[in-house]
Design a protein around this motif. Structure first.
Motif, PDB file in Angstrom:
ATOM      1  N   ASP A 122     -68.173  99.621  -9.099  1.00  0.00           N
ATOM      2  CA  ASP A 122     -69.337  98.860  -8.531  1.00  0.00           C
ATOM      3  C   ASP A 122     -70.614  99.285  -9.432  1.00  0.00           C
ATOM      4  O   ASP A 122     -70.366  99.835 -10.696  1.00  0.00           O
ATOM      5  N   GLU A 123     -71.850  98.771  -9.112  1.00  0.00           N
ATOM      6  CA  GLU A 123     -72.883  98.670 -10.096  1.00  0.00           C
ATOM      7  C   GLU A 123     -73.414 100.070 -10.210  1.00  0.00           C
ATOM      8  O   GLU A 123     -74.025 100.554 -11.226  1.00  0.00           O
ATOM      9  N   GLU A 124     -73.331 100.922  -9.316  1.00  0.00           N
ATOM     10  CA  GLU A 124     -73.753 102.464  -9.548  1.00  0.00           C
ATOM     11  C   GLU A 124     -72.603 103.111 -10.241  1.00  0.00           C
ATOM     12  O   GLU A 124     -73.216 104.559 -10.702  1.00  0.00           O
ATOM     13  N   GLY A 125     -71.599 102.806 -10.627  1.00  0.00           N
ATOM     14  CA  GLY A 125     -70.515 103.475 -11.418  1.00  0.00           C
ATOM     15  C   GLY A 125     -69.272 104.388 -10.678  1.00  0.00           C
ATOM     16  O   GLY A 125     -68.787 105.186 -11.202  1.00  0.00           O
ATOM     17  N   TYR A 126     -69.377 103.681  -9.292  1.00  0.00           N
ATOM     18  CA  TYR A 126     -68.160 104.553  -8.617  1.00  0.00           C
ATOM     19  C   TYR A 126     -66.988 103.427  -8.588  1.00  0.00           C
ATOM     20  O   TYR A 126     -67.068 102.355  -8.609  1.00  0.00           O
ATOM     21  N   VAL A 127     -65.923 104.215  -8.616  1.00  0.00           N
ATOM     22  CA  VAL A 127     -64.488 103.361  -8.452  1.00  0.00           C
ATOM     23  C   VAL A 127     -64.658 102.787  -7.310  1.00  0.00           C
ATOM     24  O   VAL A 127     -64.480 103.217  -6.173  1.00  0.00           O
TER      25      VAL A 127
END
Length: 182
Positions: free
Chosen positions: A164-169
Motif C-alpha cells: 500500500d502507499e504506506e509501505g505495508y504488504v
C-alpha cells in the motif's frame, strides 16, 4: 497505532501486527499462529532506529515441544547479537527478516521508497526461521516494478509483492494476503 491482519498461507495460519510509523522509524508488536511445519504460536516486538534500520527484535515461539525465545539486537554499526552472543555471519545487515512475517518486508522498502520509486537494492538480512528461531544470513533483492509493486528475490525464489502507499504488504503471493487494516 494500526492493526494489520494477514492470512499467512505459507504457514496455514494468521498474523496480526500493531504497527506505528513515526518519522523514519517503525515500532510493532505482533502475534502469529501457524500449522506448517508444526503447530506454533509466535509473539514478537520489533523496533527500528531512524531510516527503518532494525534496532531490536524479540520473539517467543511456543510449539508442542515447549517455549523458546530470541532477543536479536543490532548495534547501529552493523553488528548483531542473539541472546547476547555475537553473530558474525550477519555482520553489516541492516534488517531482520522474521520468517513467514510479511511485516518485516516493510523496512527495506520504506528506507529506499521501492514501493514508489524506481530502483533495485540487494540486502543482507538477519533471517529468523520459524518456529525454531535460528538466525541465518539471507541475501535478498528488492526491485521496483511499478507503483505499489516490488519483486522480492532470494536465491531461486522470487515473488511480486503488492504494497500500500504506506509501505505495508497487501499481497505476497505464496506467503500472505492482508485481511484488515485499522
Amino acid at each position: 497505532m494500526r492493526a494489520i491482519t494477514w492470512e499467512v498461507s505459507g504457514s496455514q495460519g494468521f498474523e496480526t501486527a500493531w504497527v506505528q510509523l513515526r518519522e523514519g522509524t517503525l515500532r510493532a508488536r505482533g502475534r502469529a499462529v501457524g500449522t506448517v511445519s508444526e503447530p506454533y504460536w509466535i509473539s514478537y516486538e520489533l523496533e527500528t532506529a531512524e531510516g527503518f534500520v532494525t534496532r531490536r527484535l524479540t520473539v517467543t515461539a511456543e510449539t508442542g515441544a515447549g517455549t523458546h525465545a530470541l532477543d536479536l539486537l543490532h548495534d547501529g554499526q552493523g553488528r548483531w547479537t542473539a541472546d547476547g552472543e555475537p553473530l558474525s555471519d550477519v555482520g553489516g545487515a541492516l534488517d531482520c527478516d522474521l520468517g513467514l512475517c510479511p511485516l518485516t518486508n516493510t523496512m527495506p522498502v520504506l528506507r529506499h521508497r521501492l514501493h514508489q520509486a524506481p530502483g533495485e537494492r540487494e540486502f543482507l538480512m538477519a533471517w529468523v526461521s520459524v518456529p525454531d528461531l535460528v538466525v541465518r544470513p539471507s541475501r535478498q533483492t528488492y526491485t521496483h516494478l511499478g507503483p505499489g509493486r516490488v519483486r522480492y528475490s532470494s536465491g531461486d525464489f522470487h515473488s511480486d509483492l503488492e504494497f500500500d502507499e504506506e509501505g505495508y504488504v497487501v499481497d505476497y503471493p505464496r506467503l500472505a494476503t492482508r485481511l484488515t487494516v485499522r
